[in-house]
Write a protein that holds these residues in place. Structure first.
Motif, PDB file in Angstrom:
ATOM      1  N   PHE A  20     -35.603  32.239  42.384  1.00  0.00           N
ATOM      2  CA  PHE A  20     -35.214  33.477  42.731  1.00  0.00           C
ATOM      3  C   PHE A  20     -33.807  33.658  43.261  1.00  0.00           C
ATOM      4  O   PHE A  20     -33.117  34.735  43.096  1.00  0.00           O
ATOM      5  CB  PHE A  20     -36.293  34.380  43.594  1.00  0.00           C
ATOM      6  N   THR A  21     -33.348  32.455  43.906  1.00  0.00           N
ATOM      7  CA  THR A  21     -32.125  32.449  44.289  1.00  0.00           C
ATOM      8  C   THR A  21     -31.124  31.189  43.902  1.00  0.00           C
ATOM      9  O   THR A  21     -31.592  30.165  43.525  1.00  0.00           O
ATOM     10  CB  THR A  21     -32.013  32.402  45.972  1.00  0.00           C
ATOM     11  N   GLN A  22     -29.868  31.269  44.095  1.00  0.00           N
ATOM     12  CA  GLN A  22     -29.026  30.250  43.551  1.00  0.00           C
ATOM     13  C   GLN A  22     -29.180  29.104  44.752  1.00  0.00           C
ATOM     14  O   GLN A  22     -29.198  27.840  44.162  1.00  0.00           O
ATOM     15  CB  GLN A  22     -27.312  30.525  43.767  1.00  0.00           C
ATOM     16  N   GLU A  23     -29.733  29.469  45.902  1.00  0.00           N
ATOM     17  CA  GLU A  23     -29.838  28.363  46.888  1.00  0.00           C
ATOM     18  C   GLU A  23     -31.212  27.489  46.392  1.00  0.00           C
ATOM     19  O   GLU A  23     -31.073  26.315  46.599  1.00  0.00           O
ATOM     20  CB  GLU A  23     -30.207  28.846  48.235  1.00  0.00           C
ATOM     21  N   GLU A  24     -32.239  28.106  45.824  1.00  0.00           N
ATOM     22  CA  GLU A  24     -33.069  27.391  45.205  1.00  0.00           C
ATOM     23  C   GLU A  24     -32.796  26.620  44.183  1.00  0.00           C
ATOM     24  O   GLU A  24     -33.428  25.261  44.016  1.00  0.00           O
ATOM     25  CB  GLU A  24     -34.282  28.469  44.902  1.00  0.00           C
ATOM     26  N   ILE A  25     -32.021  27.202  43.320  1.00  0.00           N
ATOM     27  CA  ILE A  25     -31.566  26.241  42.177  1.00  0.00           C
ATOM     28  C   ILE A  25     -30.763  24.934  42.791  1.00  0.00           C
ATOM     29  O   ILE A  25     -30.753  23.932  42.267  1.00  0.00           O
ATOM     30  CB  ILE A  25     -30.772  27.100  41.145  1.00  0.00           C
ATOM     31  N   ALA A  26     -29.970  25.428  43.529  1.00  0.00           N
ATOM     32  CA  ALA A  26     -28.900  24.233  44.112  1.00  0.00           C
ATOM     33  C   ALA A  26     -30.097  23.172  44.702  1.00  0.00           C
ATOM     34  O   ALA A  26     -29.821  21.810  44.819  1.00  0.00           O
ATOM     35  CB  ALA A  26     -27.971  24.836  45.277  1.00  0.00           C
ATOM     36  N   ALA A  27     -31.092  23.419  45.541  1.00  0.00           N
ATOM     37  CA  ALA A  27     -31.914  22.694  46.137  1.00  0.00           C
ATOM     38  C   ALA A  27     -32.816  21.523  45.005  1.00  0.00           C
ATOM     39  O   ALA A  27     -32.866  20.557  45.198  1.00  0.00           O
ATOM     40  CB  ALA A  27     -32.905  23.313  46.970  1.00  0.00           C
ATOM     41  N   GLU A  28     -33.155  22.392  44.182  1.00  0.00           N
ATOM     42  CA  GLU A  28     -33.830  21.719  42.764  1.00  0.00           C
ATOM     43  C   GLU A  28     -32.878  20.725  42.395  1.00  0.00           C
ATOM     44  O   GLU A  28     -33.231  19.655  41.821  1.00  0.00           O
ATOM     45  CB  GLU A  28     -34.325  22.629  41.948  1.00  0.00           C
ATOM     46  N   LEU A  29     -31.642  21.332  42.067  1.00  0.00           N
ATOM     47  CA  LEU A  29     -30.631  20.370  41.558  1.00  0.00           C
ATOM     48  C   LEU A  29     -30.493  18.923  42.399  1.00  0.00           C
ATOM     49  O   LEU A  29     -30.379  18.022  41.641  1.00  0.00           O
ATOM     50  CB  LEU A  29     -29.349  20.793  41.202  1.00  0.00           C
ATOM     51  N   LYS A  30     -30.403  19.214  43.854  1.00  0.00           N
ATOM     52  CA  LYS A  30     -30.266  18.190  44.607  1.00  0.00           C
ATOM     53  C   LYS A  30     -31.384  17.079  44.472  1.00  0.00           C
ATOM     54  O   LYS A  30     -30.918  15.901  44.676  1.00  0.00           O
ATOM     55  CB  LYS A  30     -30.202  18.657  46.103  1.00  0.00           C
ATOM     56  N   VAL A  31     -32.616  17.728  44.411  1.00  0.00           N
ATOM     57  CA  VAL A  31     -33.786  16.878  44.191  1.00  0.00           C
ATOM     58  C   VAL A  31     -33.559  15.928  42.813  1.00  0.00           C
ATOM     59  O   VAL A  31     -33.973  14.610  43.161  1.00  0.00           O
ATOM     60  CB  VAL A  31     -35.171  17.534  44.071  1.00  0.00           C
ATOM     61  N   ARG A  32     -32.850  16.356  41.907  1.00  0.00           N
ATOM     62  CA  ARG A  32     -32.719  15.539  40.652  1.00  0.00           C
ATOM     63  C   ARG A  32     -31.498  14.879  40.456  1.00  0.00           C
ATOM     64  O   ARG A  32     -31.019  14.349  39.648  1.00  0.00           O
ATOM     65  CB  ARG A  32     -32.619  16.715  39.485  1.00  0.00           C
ATOM     66  N   GLY A  33     -30.873  14.978  41.952  1.00  0.00           N
ATOM     67  CA  GLY A  33     -29.406  14.043  42.073  1.00  0.00           C
ATOM     68  C   GLY A  33     -28.371  14.682  41.449  1.00  0.00           C
ATOM     69  O   GLY A  33     -27.259  13.873  41.187  1.00  0.00           O
ATOM     70  N   VAL A  34     -28.241  15.922  41.541  1.00  0.00           N
ATOM     71  CA  VAL A  34     -27.274  16.762  40.719  1.00  0.00           C
ATOM     72  C   VAL A  34     -26.572  17.706  41.920  1.00  0.00           C
ATOM     73  O   VAL A  34     -27.466  18.456  42.488  1.00  0.00           O
ATOM     74  CB  VAL A  34     -27.386  17.322  39.577  1.00  0.00           C
ATOM     75  N   ALA A  35     -25.419  17.389  42.354  1.00  0.00           N
ATOM     76  CA  ALA A  35     -24.781  18.122  43.563  1.00  0.00           C
ATOM     77  C   ALA A  35     -23.953  19.363  42.697  1.00  0.00           C
ATOM     78  O   ALA A  35     -23.330  19.163  41.508  1.00  0.00           O
ATOM     79  CB  ALA A  35     -23.704  17.322  44.267  1.00  0.00           C
TER      80      ALA A  35
END
Length: 143
Positions: A20-35
């Protein structure tokens, strides 16, 4: 990471779960090793055509370019006949569907619907006067 890879990961995330938020997308990306910075993420969401809905970010369906009725009619229609509130259009073999699609996309009020075969289209008009008017409109369009 490349832009293409990052955007591919964003698409994978929104396809796998509701975010629902860009923060959630950023967190999911971080888990996948993408900053990704917030600015980069905003740009990626815009480039990907993602929209925020009540169920989270979603892909917008791409708009299909419409078929130009005048062009396909001039190119493929070989005959137009009226039969009360019906019109029968004959086309070159294999071209009835694109012509019928173009007719349907016009959304003319006097046109109720079309049925296309391989080389024939049945057009249903609201009444016989509308069918006659549709025939005239089509013939004029084909000039």
């Amino acid at each position: 990471m490349s832009k293409r890879f990052r955007q591919g990961q964003i698409l994978n995330i929104i396809r796998e779960k509701s975010v629902f938020t860009q923060e959630e997308i950023a967190a999911e990306l971080k888990v996948r090793g993408v900053a990704a910075t917030q600015v980069t993420l905003s740009r990626d969401l815009r480039d990907l055509g993602l929209v925020k809905t009540q169920t989270g970010y979603r892909e917008m369906a791409p708009e299909e370019p419409g078929v130009d009725l005048a062009n396909v009619a001039r190119e493929f229609v070989t005959d137009i006949r009226c039969a009360q509130n019906l019109l029968v259009l004959r086309t070159d073999p294999g071209h009835a569907s694109p012509v019928a699609l173009a007719l349907d996309q016009e959304a003319w009020p006097e046109l109720v619907g079309t049925i296309a075969g391989d080389d024939t289209i049945l057009i249903i008009a609201t009444d016989s006067e509308a069918a006659t008017a549709l025939r005239a409109k089509l013939l004029q369009l084909m000039e």
